[in-house]
Design an enzyme around this catalytic site. Structure first.
Site, PDB file in Angstrom:
ATOM      1  CG  ASP A   1      -1.937  -1.116   1.158  1.00 45.55           C
ATOM      2  OD1 ASP A   1      -2.225  -1.594   0.172  1.00 45.55           O
ATOM      3  OD2 ASP A   1      -2.312  -1.369   2.487  1.00 45.55           O
TER       4      ASP A   1
ATOM      5  CG  ASP B   1     -11.473  -2.408  -0.284  1.00 43.76           C
ATOM      6  OD1 ASP B   1     -10.577  -3.373  -0.351  1.00 43.76           O
ATOM      7  OD2 ASP B   1     -11.197  -1.422  -0.866  1.00 43.76           O
TER       8      ASP B   1
END
Length: 250
Positions: free
Chosen positions: A11, A130
């Site tokens: 990330d 997600d």
């Protein structure tokens, strides 16, 4: 049996690798290009880079990062974050990415999946999702988990496949960063309902968690971040553990 894949996820925010818990409380985990090289040397099968603030901040994924990674590693890598149109994907592909990952943009404009698959091939298109469990159901969330939708996760997974996605990357927000294991029940249910590869994400804390997700959910790949970034799990050791549990790895 196809070999199971181990995928470190980086990330990236402001040019650095970061990691949090349940998508918040981010802390620095190092230089993404240096980490990418280390994982390539260790035997990672693929890498995923997610520019986690790109969609929220309304800007494009860093092209320079893609070029730098492409120079350093010899394994496939996926890039995601801020990809909203065909031109974005074309630029990243030309810069050296092997696949692109779309998340919020695909939900807001599902036709984008069809268009990308038609232009570049399904194998180039990873649809990242997600998901969070609320009121007895799993719902899709957008913008790095900040926005809840009314879209049920299992329905969106199937639609993404029908539209031409080559892979699904499913992150359980409830498990993300907790190190309590993957959401094997949900992953199995979704994996049983699709024919394209499923990448499990969210919850890896030890080597047994990888054994469990492969054995219980039969996913094609397992993705993790902090356990790799901070040296808690070394990829060669993990692959030996998987082999000793009867799993095929590269």
């Amino acid at each position: 049996m196809l070999a199971k894949r181990i995928i470190p996820c980086l990330d990236v925010k402001d040019g650095r690798t970061v990691k949090g818990v349940n998508f918040v409380d981010l802390r620095d985990a190092g230089d993404p290009v240096e980490l990418a090289w280390q994982y390539s040397e260790q035997g990672a099968d693929e890498l995923v880079f997610l520019d986690i603030a790109a969609t929220h901040e309304g800007r494009k994924t860093t092209i320079d990062l893609v070029k730098a990674v492409a120079r350093q590693v010899n394994i496939p890598f996926t890039i995601g974050g801020g990809i909203n149109e065909m031109k974005d994907a074309e630029i990243l592909l030309n810069a050296g990415a092997d696949k692109i990952s779309i998340n919020s943009a695909a939900v807001r404009n599902p036709q984008l999946i069809n268009d990308l698959a038609a232009a570049f091939g399904a194998q180039f298109v990873v649809v990242a999702i997600d998901t969070r469990y609320l009121e007895g159901q799993n719902f899709v969330h957008l913008s790095g988990g900040r926005i809840k939708t009314e879209i049920k996760t299992e329905e969106w997974v199937r639609e993404a496949q029908e539209r031409g996605a080559g892979e699904i990357l499913l992150t359980s927000m409830d498990h993300d960063g907790t190190k309590n294991g993957f959401d094997n029940g949900l992953l199995k249910k979704i994996n049983d309902s699709i024919t394209i590869p499923l990448i499990a994400s969210g919850g890896a804390g030890n080597q047994q968690h990888f054994v469990d997700v492969f054995q219980q959910a039969n996913v094609d790949a397992a993705l993790a971040a902090s356990v790799f970034h901070y040296g808690e799990i070394l990829i060669p050791e993990l692959k030996n553990t998987l082999r000793s549990n009867g799993l095929v790895v590269r």
